[in-house]
Design an enzyme around this catalytic site. Structure first.
Site, PDB file in Angstrom:
ATOM      1  N   LYS A  30       0.848  -1.187   0.000  1.00 48.91           N
ATOM      2  CA  LYS A  30       0.000   0.000   0.000  1.00 48.91           C
ATOM      3  C   LYS A  30       0.885   1.238   0.000  1.00 48.91           C
ATOM      4  CE  LYS A  30      -4.529   0.866   1.746  1.00 48.91           C
ATOM      5  NZ  LYS A  30      -5.494   0.597   2.768  1.00 48.91           N
ATOM      6  N   LEU A  31       0.656   2.102  -0.992  1.00 49.43           N
ATOM      7  CA  LEU A  31       1.422   3.338  -1.114  1.00 49.43           C
ATOM      8  C   LEU A  31       0.668   4.465  -0.427  1.00 49.43           C
ATOM      9  CD1 LEU A  31       2.425   3.023  -4.879  1.00 49.43           C
ATOM     10  CD2 LEU A  31       3.675   2.234  -2.856  1.00 49.43           C
ATOM     11  N   ALA A  71      -2.569   2.212  -4.399  1.00 56.73           N
ATOM     12  CA  ALA A  71      -2.221   3.622  -4.186  1.00 56.73           C
ATOM     13  C   ALA A  71      -3.368   4.292  -3.435  1.00 56.73           C
ATOM     14  CB  ALA A  71      -1.978   4.319  -5.513  1.00 56.73           C
ATOM     15  N   GLU A  72      -3.071   4.863  -2.280  1.00 51.70           N
ATOM     16  CA  GLU A  72      -4.071   5.587  -1.495  1.00 51.70           C
ATOM     17  C   GLU A  72      -4.143   7.040  -1.939  1.00 51.70           C
ATOM     18  OE1 GLU A  72      -2.590   5.341   2.512  1.00 51.70           O
ATOM     19  OE2 GLU A  72      -3.898   3.651   2.949  1.00 51.70           O
ATOM     20  N   GLY A  73      -5.297   7.655  -1.740  1.00 53.62           N
ATOM     21  CA  GLY A  73      -5.428   9.096  -1.914  1.00 53.62           C
ATOM     22  C   GLY A  73      -5.509   9.572  -3.349  1.00 53.62           C
TER      23      GLY A  73
END
Length: 109
Positions: A7-8, A42-44
């Site tokens: 998870k980034l 990828a978060e956000g």
């Protein structure tokens, strides 16, 4: 401990279009995931440009307001049931990230 996903963090994803170091890290993590058979999330992701940058970098999945706003579990269960899909299992939150493939063409929410 088996790894199913990398998870980034959103701080890395948010700066990848303006910071070459962030972009290089995202690309490297996506390549690592592809070579090891691990999904990269990828978060956000807040806009189409960031979603495209993630997809071009090779990121597998994305989370963020570009795809959908936060939804309480009871609302999700009701929506899924209304659509004819089975409700997620009660332990769904413990099984891994709830994410959207980054090649999803348009936001859902």
């Amino acid at each position: 401990m088996p790894v199913r996903a990398l998870k980034l963090d959103r701080s890395l994803v948010a700066t990848m279009r303006t910071d070459p170091r962030s972009a290089a890290i995202v690309r490297s993590m996506a390549r690592l995931g592809a070579e090891t058979g691990v999904d990269v999330v990828a978060e956000g992701i807040e806009d189409a440009e960031t979603a495209l940058a993630c997809r071009e970098a090779g990121v597998t999945y994305g989370q963020g307001w570009f795809f959908a706003r936060d939804v309480p579990m009871d609302v999700l269960e009701t929506t899924l049931t209304d659509l004819g899909a089975p409700a997620p299992p009660r332990d769904a939150g413990r099984r891994g990230p709830l994410a959207t493939p980054v090649d999803t063409p348009t936001p859902t929410g």
